[in-house]
Scaffold this active site. Structure first.
Site, short mmCIF file in Angstrom:
data_model
loop_
_atom_site.label_atom_id
_atom_site.label_comp_id
_atom_site.label_asym_id
_atom_site.label_seq_id
_atom_site.Cartn_x
_atom_site.Cartn_y
_atom_site.Cartn_z
N ASN A 166 42.94 -17.12 15.21
CA ASN A 166 43.93 -18.21 16.18
C ASN A 166 43.58 -19.25 17.02
OD1 ASN A 166 41.99 -15.98 17.78
ND2 ASN A 166 43.65 -16.26 19.31
N GLU A 263 35.48 -9.84 23.11
CA GLU A 263 36.68 -9.62 23.95
C GLU A 263 37.57 -9.77 22.13
OE1 GLU A 263 36.23 -11.64 26.18
OE2 GLU A 263 34.77 -12.66 27.09
N CYS A 297 45.37 -14.42 22.96
CA CYS A 297 44.51 -12.89 23.20
C CYS A 297 45.18 -13.57 24.74
CB CYS A 297 43.17 -13.28 23.03
SG CYS A 297 42.52 -14.42 23.83
P1 NAD Z 1 40.00 -9.17 13.26
O1 NAD Z 1 38.83 -8.01 14.15
O2 NAD Z 1 40.32 -8.92 12.61
O3 NAD Z 1 39.00 -10.00 13.07
C1 NAD Z 1 37.39 -11.31 13.99
C2 NAD Z 1 36.81 -11.82 13.22
O4 NAD Z 1 35.54 -10.54 13.22
C3 NAD Z 1 36.30 -11.85 12.25
O5 NAD Z 1 35.93 -13.16 11.77
C4 NAD Z 1 36.43 -10.75 10.52
O6 NAD Z 1 36.21 -11.53 9.80
C5 NAD Z 1 35.36 -9.94 11.84
N1 NAD Z 1 35.01 -8.99 10.63
C6 NAD Z 1 35.75 -7.90 10.48
N2 NAD Z 1 35.30 -6.73 10.24
C7 NAD Z 1 34.23 -6.98 10.55
C8 NAD Z 1 33.13 -6.49 10.92
N3 NAD Z 1 33.23 -4.36 9.72
N4 NAD Z 1 31.83 -6.12 10.87
C9 NAD Z 1 31.64 -7.35 11.62
N5 NAD Z 1 32.08 -8.57 11.89
C10 NAD Z 1 33.64 -7.77 11.54
O7 NAD Z 1 40.52 -10.31 14.33
P2 NAD Z 1 41.28 -11.62 14.07
O8 NAD Z 1 42.56 -10.92 13.86
O9 NAD Z 1 40.08 -12.22 13.22
O10 NAD Z 1 41.84 -12.31 15.89
C11 NAD Z 1 43.28 -11.05 16.41
C12 NAD Z 1 42.71 -10.78 17.49
O11 NAD Z 1 41.51 -10.97 18.97
C13 NAD Z 1 43.61 -10.26 18.45
O12 NAD Z 1 43.76 -8.87 19.01
C14 NAD Z 1 43.84 -11.50 19.67
O13 NAD Z 1 43.92 -10.66 21.13
C15 NAD Z 1 41.70 -11.33 19.85
N6 NAD Z 1 41.26 -12.15 20.48
C16 NAD Z 1 40.50 -11.84 21.73
C17 NAD Z 1 40.35 -12.79 22.46
C18 NAD Z 1 39.57 -12.97 24.09
O14 NAD Z 1 39.34 -13.55 24.42
N7 NAD Z 1 39.86 -11.82 24.62
C19 NAD Z 1 40.44 -14.18 21.84
C20 NAD Z 1 41.18 -14.24 20.53
C21 NAD Z 1 41.32 -13.63 20.17
#
Ligand code: NAD
Length: 556
Positions: A166, A263, A297
């Site tokens: 995002n 995060e 987020c």
């Molecule tokens: P996601 O959890 O699907 O993926 C995040 C990352 O993790 C990606 O790079 C993905 O390829 C990787 N990943 C997936 N499986 C993994 C594994 N088993 N081991 C290691 N890495 C793995 O999240 P998303 O859909 O990409 O992002 C959206 C989410 O992120 C929302 O919940 C949003 O709120 C959150 N977010 C939080 C913040 C914050 O600062 N708190 C900021 C932005 C987004």
């Protein structure tokens, strides 16, 4: 991009590769398309590294760590400023790429992706030393008065930065800036949906002349990501993403006790009090809900409004929302681009359908835009309650549910009735109400009369409570997360310490005296026992009078 350009010239989709040790590194684990969310069409290919290929990034990060961590803050700062210059020089290309691959309008990409990154690079380049320089620690134990002690904020090693789709540029770059400023090297693993933007960071680091291995960017699938998380060479993981994946990452990291910063998601509330400036509140909340098509987020995901101002507030919110222009992100008049993924748009549709079925009213929006691409219009709901998914689960799309409440207390109670706690905003003109909101809201960030924006402030710690995560990124707190505290104690004494072997007959006696001399509640009891110490031969053999004189203030 030499390889990509060569392939573009042949008429096939341009193909991009990982960046390891300052060079493009073609993957041998298959390839994956980059898709334009405005059309749903692929426009590039990315080769994927297999586990061995990704391991090379960690190898180079480990090799680069000793020399990078040995640089002074000023030298590392110079590199960060060079990276900042490279980002700025690439501004137009960069925001075009963000718009193309992720879908946010190009101008918005400057505001929420590039500017926060430039700020972070500059801030960490210039101020990391203020936070991380060695601190002198005075010994408070009288018997340790011969020691000179320091707290060192030592770099930890290769940091694995895993990012979501995002905010694919700013989250990655802020993570990199913070880790590098503290003396660590980085392997960045971008999200599959926005790999090109991650790879562009690898290219920019190479263009900026960062030493080989200091930053690598790897295109891997999720199995490859797990292998990286479980690699014992990783010193710390900074993961940004969903709660579900965050839990998997933490469990996998536990194998080597690798520390994690998580995060995670949010369901961020806004509270509009009856004394709020309703014009500002409506504009701010509409922006907070719909920036980046609601895929933030810290998006405003639910609003609680004091009943007395519900009607005028809603009128303003609806007017603001209906004026928003949905369109292609490369069109300068667009305010709401496509959602980044079809899967995410389906979640939004499900939440809106569930709310409708349970009695919510859709005041505007509420149906996906027909045709190509994953567009969804900004949508406002009322008549919502906490039984609905849209009030409890992260919607992560352009949906703004608004609920009337009878008091600020009720609003705070409802705001806290959530598994999440990333950010929260309160809208009021009264200072006492602002303090009450700040104290009552359970979140990592509370903003009054604004929302989301602290993400762009380089001194503001970023992170959440409850299921929104563990640890903080950004600013001084984020820098400290990127270090390990190392206590260094240097003893200038020449005699053996009082408590060392051999114990002998007077050992227990002198230590009992010492305990009473230092900790008896009455001054006279302490003094009596202090004088008593002088009667022990061991005292004169083991304690240097000069040491005692230096710590006399601790006796009384
Ligand atoms: P996601 O959890 O699907 O993926 C995040 C990352 O993790 C990606 O790079 C993905 O390829 C990787 N990943 C997936 N499986 C993994 C594994 N088993 N081991 C290691 N890495 C793995 O999240 P998303 O859909 O990409 O992002 C959206 C989410 O992120 C929302 O919940 C949003 O709120 C959150 N977010 C939080 C913040 C914050 O600062 N708190 C900021 C932005 C987004």
């Amino acid at each position: 991009m030499p390889i990509a350009e060569a392939e573009a010239a042949t008429g096939t989709l341009p193909t991009f590769h990982s960046w390891i040790a300052g060079r493009e590194s073609q993957g041998t684990g298959g390839s994956s398309p980059a898709v334009d969310p405005s059309t749903g069409e692929p426009f590039a290919e990315v080769t994927l590294l297999d586990a061995r290929g990704a391991g090379k990034a960690l190898e180079s990060a480990s090799a680069a760590f000793p020399s990078w961590s040995a640089l002074s803050f000023t030298e590392r700062g110079r590199h960060l400023l060079a990276l900042k210059a490279a980002v700025l020089a690439d501004l137009d290309g960069l925001v075009a790429l963000i718009a193309k691959e992720q879908g946010k309008p190009a101008a918005e990409a400057i505001a929420v992706e590039v500017l926060p990154s430039l700020e972070a690079l500059q801030h960490q380049a210039l101020h990391a030393e203020d936070v991380l320089r060695d601190e002198e620690v005075e010994s408070h134990h009288l018997l340790f008065a011969s020691k000179r002690c320091r707290l060192v904020h030592a770099p930890i090693g290769p940091v694995l930065v895993i990012t979501p789709w995002n905010y694919p540029f700013s989250i990655a770059l802020i993570g990199i800036a913070t880790a590098l400023a503290a003396g660590n090297t980085v392997v960045l693993k971008p999200a599959p949906t926005t790999r090109l933007i991650g790879l562009r960071i690898g290219e920019l680091c190479a263009r900026a002349g960062l030493p080989s291995g200091v930053v690598s960017v790897v295109a891997v699938d999720d199995a490859g990501a797990t292998a990286l998380v479980e690699d014992p060479r990783v010193a710390k993981i900074v993961f940004t993403g969903s709660v579900a994946t965050g839990k998997k990452v933490m469990a996998a990291a536990a194998r080597n006790l690798t520390p994690v910063v998580l995060e995670l998601g949010g369901k961020d509330p806004a509270i509009v009090c009856k004394d709020a400036d309703l014009g500002r509140a409506a504009k701010g909340i509409v922006w907070g809900a719909f920036v980046n098509a609601g895929q933030t987020c810290a998006s405003v995901e639910r609003v609680y409004v004091e009943r007395a101002v519900m009607e005028p507030f809603m009128a303003r919110v609806l007017a603001e929302t209906r004026a928003l222009r949905v369109g292609r992100p490369d069109d300068a008049s667009t305010e709401i681009g496509p959602m980044t993924m079809e899967r995410q748009r389906r979640i939004v549709e499900d939440h809106v359908a569930d709310a409708r079925a349970r009695g919510a009213q859709v005041l505007t929006g509420g149906e996906p835009v027909a045709g190509a691409g994953w567009f969804y219009p900004p949508t406002v709901l009322t008549g919502v309650d906490h039984e609905m998914r849209v009030m409890r689960e992260e919607t992560f799309g352009p949906v703004l549910p608004v609920m009337a409440v009878d008091s600020v207390d009720e609003a705070i109670r409802l705001a806290n009735d959530s598994d999440y706690g990333l950010t929260a905003s309160g809208w009021t003109r009264d200072e006492a109400t602002a303090r009450k909101l700040a104290a009552g809201l359970r979140a990592g960030v509370v903003t009054i009369n604004d929302c989301v924006s602290s993400f762009g402030e380089p001194t503001a710690p970023w992170g959440g409570v409850k299921q929104s995560g563990i640890g903080r990124t950004h600013g001084a707190t984020g820098l400290l997360e990127m270090t390990q505290p190392k206590y260094v104690s240097l003893d200038g004494g020449t005699k053996p310490a009082l408590w060392w072997f051999p114990y002998g007959e007077d050992y227990r006696g002198i230590l009992s005296r010492a305990a009473r001399a230092l900790h008896s509640p009455s001054f006279f009891a302490r003094l009596r026992n202090q004088l008593g110490l002088l009667g022990f031969g061991r005292f004169w053999r083991r304690v240097h009078p000069g040491t005692l004189l230096r710590g006399l203030d601790k006796l009384f």
